[in-house]
Write an enzyme that holds these catalytic residues in place. Structure first.
Site, PDB file in Angstrom:
ATOM      1  CG  HIS A  89       5.117 -20.207  12.620  1.00  0.00           C
ATOM      2  ND1 HIS A  89       6.057 -19.223  12.784  1.00  0.00           N
ATOM      3  CD2 HIS A  89       5.485 -21.219  13.462  1.00  0.00           C
ATOM      4  CE1 HIS A  89       6.960 -19.617  13.687  1.00  0.00           C
ATOM      5  NE2 HIS A  89       6.629 -20.820  14.113  1.00  0.00           N
ATOM      6  N   GLY A 131       4.650 -23.970   9.578  1.00  0.00           N
ATOM      7  CA  GLY A 131       5.200 -24.338  10.887  1.00  0.00           C
ATOM      8  C   GLY A 131       4.172 -24.886  11.878  1.00  0.00           C
ATOM      9  CG  ASP A 169       9.166 -23.618  21.235  1.00  0.00           C
ATOM     10  OD1 ASP A 169       9.049 -22.588  21.925  1.00  0.00           O
ATOM     11  OD2 ASP A 169       8.852 -23.654  20.023  1.00  0.00           O
ATOM     12  CE1 TYR A 217       6.145 -28.474  18.781  1.00  0.00           C
ATOM     13  CE2 TYR A 217       7.931 -26.989  19.403  1.00  0.00           C
ATOM     14  CZ  TYR A 217       6.751 -27.236  18.725  1.00  0.00           C
ATOM     15  OH  TYR A 217       6.166 -26.230  18.005  1.00  0.00           O
TER      16      TYR A 217
END
Ligand code: V1P
Ligand code: CA
Ligand code: ZN
Length: 379
Positions: A144, A152, A268, A307
């Site tokens: 990002h 981000g 993710d 995450y």
């Protein structure tokens, strides 16, 4: 895997002792020793599975300011270095550079972000000098970051820097972004050039970060049709994901005819990730990666989001094994972080029983629209 790939030493770049990894929900990992512990979970799992003996592990050096300035503006680098040195999280100009909420300016963040880019640059270099076919930097993949803006969780866009370096040798670079989020920073950086084709597969839904990556975003000027977006909805599982990726990527491979491939494999998208969006397992991502490796092109493999720490480590260790043509034991080996893998202590991830909002009609329509685009003409 093709023997040509299996026979070659693999180059793996880690910035192990100085990781910048916003893994985990706290998002302020650089300050917390337990977070950097999580950051070494991937390396330790790969090691405990005995995979390091099939690779060449390299400790890359920090990139120079000139190397970072190949993409980032001098003003931005200057500011980031200054607030990072002072640990100044309240500088009046920081907001201008995207620093704040998603991208806090904790002490040392510049060195951390730069050292990850050093790993990606070293990996790119190893593909350029032919010392390996597949180069890995799991801590990389910060898609990002913009020329003069953090975004981000990304401060330095190691991917753009890696691609710019690869372009010194290779004529056409194909960038493939399988992270849950749109790879906006990389797409933007190359939106005007026909030399770099960017393909991002991601969740596209109102209010979902970063908000870009619709199917109508195709690149601009000479770069028109050299950006391709595959917007998906919540709940997609392995089979449909592979179908969508494989169909789109095979077409791109034939029409664009890349000389080198860069893959961002953010984890993710996995079932159980706190982003709570897609419903993939490492096997689904592994099938996509395998089909890319079968092109037998020099390939730079990077990480990205992810995450749920143990699942991210499971996924990237599994993908490392896919690259090496090795089979991993279904049970997680005993090692330093073993207890994190409970309650089942298994390598596999079970998909959750969520609704898949991508029905066959949605996917067929998506693929028809992708196929309806004029072919990019390499120039
Ligand atoms: O949604 C936003 C911001 C809030 N603004 C109105 C937009 N930011 C996201 C950023 C996600 C970055 C993903 C990075 C990657 O692609 C890897 C390079 O995976 C965000 C989210 C979210 N759920 O989308 N920020 C946070 N969550 C956040 C959570 C806790 C503390 C600080 C930020
Ligand atoms: Ca993506
Ligand atoms: Zn992501």
């Amino acid at each position: 895997l093709p023997n040509a790939l299996r026979a070659q030493p693999l180059f793996i770049c880690y910035t192990r002792n100085n990781l910048y990894l916003p893994w985990g929900h706290l998002l302020l990992p650089y300050l917390y020793p337990h977070q950097s512990e999580h950051a070494s979970m991937v390396h330790t799992l790969i090691e405990s599975y005995g995979l390091l003996k099939y690779m060449r592990v390299v400790e890359p050096s920090a990139p120079s300011r000139r190397e970072l300035a190949a993409f980032h503006s001098d003003d931005y680098l200057e500011h980031l270095e200054q607030v990072s040195r002072d640990g100044d999280d309240d500088h009046p100009e920081s907001q201008l550079y995207g620093l704040g909420y998603d991208c806090p300016t904790t002490e040392g963040v510049f060195e951390c972000a730069a050292s990850v880019a050093g790993g990606t640059l070293a990996a790119a270099g190893s593909l350029m000098d032919g010392s390996c076919d597949v180069a890995l930097n799991w801590p990389g993949g910060w898609h990002h970051a913009k020329k003069d803006e953090a975004s981000g969780f990304c401060y330095v866009n190691d991917i753009v820097l890696g691609i710019l370096k690869l372009r010194e040798k290779f004529e056409r670079v194909l960038y493939i972004d399988l992270d849950l989020h749109h790879g906006d920073g990389v797409e933007d950086a190359f939106s005007f050039t026909p030399k770099v084709m960017t393909v991002s597969v991601h969740k596209f839904s109102p209010g979902f970060f970063p908000g870009t990556g619709g199917i109508d975003e195709v690149g601009m000027g000479k770069g028109r049709y050299f950006a391709l977006n595959v917007p998906l909805q919540d709940g997609i599982t392995d089979d449909k994901y592979f179908y969508a990726c494989h169909t789109v990527l095979q077409d791109v491979f034939v029409t664009f005819n890349p000389e080198v491939v860069v893959c961002q494999l953010g984890a993710d998208t996995l079932a159980g990730d706190p982003m709570c969006s897609f419903n993939l397992t490492p096997r689904g991502i592994g099938r996509c990666l395998q089909s890319i490796l079968e092109w037998r092109l020099p390939t730079l493999v990077l990480g990205g989001g992810g995450y749920h720490q143990p699942n991210t480590a499971r996924c990237w260790a599994y993908l490392t094994a896919v690259i090496l043509g090795q089979t991993l034991s279904p049970e997680i080996p005993e090692h330093q972080y073993f207890t994190e893998y409970g309650p089942d202590y298994m390598l596999d991830i079970t998909p959750s029983c969520r609704t898949d909002k991508n029905d066959q009609q949605y996917l067929d329509n998506l693929i028809a629209r992708v196929r309806g685009r004029p072919n990019p003409v390499p120039r």
